[in-house]
Design an enzyme around this catalytic site. Structure first.
Site, mmCIF file in Angstrom:
data_model
loop_
_atom_site.group_PDB
_atom_site.id
_atom_site.type_symbol
_atom_site.label_atom_id
_atom_site.label_comp_id
_atom_site.label_asym_id
_atom_site.label_seq_id
_atom_site.Cartn_x
_atom_site.Cartn_y
_atom_site.Cartn_z
ATOM 1 N N HIS A 126 0.827 -1.215 0.000
ATOM 2 C CA HIS A 126 0.000 0.000 0.000
ATOM 3 C C HIS A 126 0.859 1.262 0.000
ATOM 4 O O HIS A 126 1.765 1.403 0.833
ATOM 5 C CB HIS A 126 -0.907 0.016 1.229
ATOM 6 C CG HIS A 126 -2.005 -1.002 1.188
ATOM 7 N ND1 HIS A 126 -3.272 -0.711 0.727
ATOM 8 C CD2 HIS A 126 -2.032 -2.316 1.545
ATOM 9 C CE1 HIS A 126 -4.027 -1.798 0.813
ATOM 10 N NE2 HIS A 126 -3.299 -2.785 1.311
ATOM 11 N N ASP A 137 0.049 4.294 0.920
ATOM 12 C CA ASP A 137 -0.076 5.060 2.156
ATOM 13 C C ASP A 137 0.417 4.281 3.370
ATOM 14 O O ASP A 137 0.353 4.772 4.497
ATOM 15 C CB ASP A 137 -1.522 5.526 2.377
ATOM 16 C CG ASP A 137 -2.541 4.399 2.243
ATOM 17 O OD1 ASP A 137 -2.153 3.286 1.851
ATOM 18 O OD2 ASP A 137 -3.727 4.642 2.536
ATOM 19 N N GLY A 157 -10.069 -1.728 2.626
ATOM 20 C CA GLY A 157 -10.826 -1.177 3.746
ATOM 21 C C GLY A 157 -11.409 -2.275 4.618
ATOM 22 O O GLY A 157 -11.140 -3.461 4.416
ATOM 23 N N HIS A 203 -9.310 -7.595 -1.451
ATOM 24 C CA HIS A 203 -8.966 -7.961 -0.074
ATOM 25 C C HIS A 203 -10.047 -8.921 0.436
ATOM 26 O O HIS A 203 -11.213 -8.544 0.542
ATOM 27 C CB HIS A 203 -8.938 -6.722 0.820
ATOM 28 C CG HIS A 203 -7.665 -5.935 0.738
ATOM 29 N ND1 HIS A 203 -7.321 -5.188 -0.361
ATOM 30 C CD2 HIS A 203 -6.658 -5.766 1.649
ATOM 31 C CE1 HIS A 203 -6.164 -4.595 -0.140
ATOM 32 N NE2 HIS A 203 -5.729 -4.934 1.073
ATOM 33 N N GLU A 255 -9.028 -11.970 5.195
ATOM 34 C CA GLU A 255 -8.150 -11.340 6.189
ATOM 35 C C GLU A 255 -8.943 -11.104 7.473
ATOM 36 O O GLU A 255 -8.739 -11.773 8.483
ATOM 37 C CB GLU A 255 -7.570 -10.028 5.655
ATOM 38 C CG GLU A 255 -6.630 -9.335 6.639
ATOM 39 C CD GLU A 255 -6.224 -7.943 6.191
ATOM 40 O OE1 GLU A 255 -5.228 -7.431 6.722
ATOM 41 O OE2 GLU A 255 -6.915 -7.350 5.330
ATOM 42 N N ASP A 281 2.447 -5.687 2.697
ATOM 43 C CA ASP A 281 1.213 -4.972 3.037
ATOM 44 C C ASP A 281 1.514 -3.498 3.302
ATOM 45 O O ASP A 281 1.241 -2.646 2.473
ATOM 46 C CB ASP A 281 0.509 -5.616 4.226
ATOM 47 C CG ASP A 281 -0.959 -5.219 4.326
ATOM 48 O OD1 ASP A 281 -1.496 -4.669 3.349
ATOM 49 O OD2 ASP A 281 -1.567 -5.449 5.380
#
Length: 372
Positions: A26, A28, A186, A213, A216, A313
């Site tokens: 990611h 961010d 998210g 995603h 998880e 990640d």
């Protein structure tokens, strides 16, 4: 020295120097602490720690809550400094530089443009800003005789499903200028891919690759929806597919396992699992199996023939690098260089690239491992 800056060895070989593929990373979640401090100062954003070293430790501490929801709260800080064209371009440029320093030859960077509009950027301007940073870094690497290729994965936020179609159209609009695929990220629990079916129908009609995603923070139903409703070609994390495995018996040498229909489908169709070992521990994704890496179902899935890949990640939150993740796995499961090569070949085969370019990537990886 932080974990990303360390060298990791296996049988005297530097893992850092091996050619690697990063599929689940990611934007961010990969900022340098010093960059956060400087960008925050430019826009007047207050930080929980003003010193870069202390800020890095704060991220690592806050990310070990054992909950995906708590883990995601740290992104308020990183997203906060990524609201201008210059800020996004700098973060993307440094992101690629750090990938290259870690031996990555192909990477896919995922991020959600809808989170970066607070200071007036449009969705398209945000994507262009990130691409400009990527392009600048790639050119700089090539100028020194190095090699790296990086594509964007445009993410939509699953807790804002009303915007998913718009973000899907954004991704397709930029398919010829750096965007290689679409992602949904998210909070997973309570937001299955079925709530965004219209967007996924559109992407399928455009023949645009999707990763979701799933597996998880939620289990088999979430994975099934990602595959059926999302037409996912890869599963973001996907570790909870292990819930569909039944260990029937064990002896001194073997473990005998039967697969449920969903697990068999994922295995037989070589749907890549984008596992992130450290992150999976931090968010509680593998809590039902244990609290240490040796209890992670990664090795069981690998031994059963699933297409497992290794990822970071979020490098900042997990204070990690791809080399460190591979090193941790070698310590937990006694892997050798051949195993690490397999993980990279798995990732190369699952990359959102044309088949000819995937074959070239496979050759590059094989040559790099043969050279050690």
């Amino acid at each position: 020295m932080s974990a990303p800056d360390r060298e990791y060895l296996l049988d005297g070989v530097s893992i850092n120097g091996l050619p690697k593929v990063s599929l689940h990373d990611h934007l961010d979640g990969g900022l340098r602490p010093q960059t956060i401090v400087e960008l925050a100062d430019e826009i007047g954003l207050q930080l929980p720690r003003s010193d870069a070293s202390e800020l890095g430790r704060w991220f690592a501490e806050q990310s070990n809550a054992g909950s995906l929801v708590q883990y995601l709260k740290t992104f308020d800080v990183t997203v906060g400094v990524m609201q201008t064209r210059d800020g996004l371009a700098r973060v993307a440029r440094e992101f690629v530089e750090d990938l290259h320093a870690d031996g990555v030859v192909y990477g896919e960077v995922r991020w959600a443009p809808e989170q970066h509009l607070q200071r007036g950027l449009s969705l398209d301007e945000a994507v262009d800003a990130v691409q400009s940073g990527i392009d600048q870094a790639v050119r700089a690497v090539e100028a020194t005789g190095g090699y790296i290729r990086v594509g964007q994965l445009v993410s939509s936020l699953r807790h804002n499903p009303g915007r998913t179609r718009e973000i899907a159209e954004l991704a397709v609009r930029h398919r010829d200028s750096g965007v290689v695929g679409f992602d949904v990220a998210g909070p997973e629990a309570g937001f299955p891919a079925s709530t965004m079916r219209t967007a996924f129908d559109y992407l399928a009609g455009e023949w645009f690759p999707v990763t979701v995603h799933a597996g998880e923070a939620a289990g088999l139903d979430s994975i099934a929806s990602a595959l059926l409703d999302g037409r996912a070609l890869r599963l973001g994390h996907g570790v909870r597919i292990a819930e569909d495995l039944l260990v029937e018996r064990q002896d001194d040498e073997n473990t005998y396992v039967s697969l449920g229909l969903l697990a068999q489908w994922v295995k037989d169709r070589e749907i890549a699992l984008e596992t992130s070992p450290s992150s999976n521990l931090q968010t509680g994704a593998i809590a039902q199996w244990g609290e240490s890496l040796v209890e992670h179902p990664f090795d069981l899935l690998y031994q059963l023939g699933f297409r497992v890949t290794v990822n970071v990640d979020n490098r900042l939150m997990s204070d990690t690098s791809l080399s460190r993740e591979l090193s941790l796995l070698t310590e937990a499961f006694a892997y050798r260089l051949d195993d690490l090569e397999t993980f990279q070949l798995n990732a190369a085969a699952a990359a959102f690239l044309p088949i000819e370019e995937r074959e070239e990537l496979v050759d590059r990886i094989a040559l790099g491992f043969d050279a050690v």
